[in-house]
Design an enzyme around this catalytic site. Sequence first.
Site, PDB file in Angstrom:
ATOM      1  N   GLY A 164       0.706  -1.434   0.123  1.00  0.00           N
ATOM      2  CA  GLY A 164       0.154  -0.007   0.104  1.00  0.00           C
ATOM      3  C   GLY A 164       0.922   1.252  -0.028  1.00  0.00           C
ATOM      4  O   GLY A 164       0.693   2.218  -0.713  1.00  0.00           O
ATOM      5  N   CYS A 165       1.886   1.213   0.943  1.00  0.00           N
ATOM      6  CA  CYS A 165       2.706   2.419   0.675  1.00  0.00           C
ATOM      7  C   CYS A 165       3.339   2.718  -0.491  1.00  0.00           C
ATOM      8  O   CYS A 165       3.689   3.913  -0.823  1.00  0.00           O
ATOM      9  CB  CYS A 165       3.807   2.443   2.025  1.00  0.00           C
ATOM     10  SG  CYS A 165       2.865   2.360   3.642  1.00  0.00           S
ATOM     11  N   THR A 166       3.832   1.646  -1.218  1.00  0.00           N
ATOM     12  CA  THR A 166       4.836   1.706  -2.445  1.00  0.00           C
ATOM     13  C   THR A 166       3.426   2.345  -3.474  1.00  0.00           C
ATOM     14  O   THR A 166       3.948   3.156  -4.207  1.00  0.00           O
ATOM     15  CB  THR A 166       5.161   0.375  -2.800  1.00  0.00           C
ATOM     16  OG1 THR A 166       6.056  -0.187  -1.771  1.00  0.00           O
ATOM     17  CG2 THR A 166       5.814   0.347  -4.114  1.00  0.00           C
TER      18      THR A 166
END
Length: 159
Positions: free
Chosen positions: A50-52
């Site tokens: 998700g953060c990527t």
Amino acid sequence: MTENPATRLAVGDTAPAFTLQDQDGRPVSLRDYAGKHVIVYFYPAASTPGCTTQACDFRDSLASLSAAGYVVLGISPDPIGKIIRFAEKESLTFPLLSDEDHAVAAAYGAWGEKKNYGRVYEGLIRSTIVVAPDGTVELAQYNVKATGHVERLRRALGV
């Protein structure tokens, strides 16, 4: 996730000042961007799916955000080494800041109680705060979904 409205920032609040180290070893302060619109987004952990996705969406939208007068700062509780590897691997060209003691996240209402699979714990709440040129909160979004967030944010900002 449990809502924690007492600590959340609202439109018109003064954005808390901060200085944190970025992936290039430089101290970055909110005051460095006085007079500009600043998108401060909090993400839980570098190099997770998700953060990527979210970071790459910001990277891919950076030119249009910059043209509209916005600066992007990403903040996570990751140690600086992990942030450096993340920025290099994903070719992230905006400042990623290390908030290991999560003091800045707490000041922005992005640190608090979370629930995951029945487990309750303290952690980073994926959040985005847009700071106006006068240092006040222009937009505050908490518990955002990573996928599609940047596009929704751009629509909200009219960019």
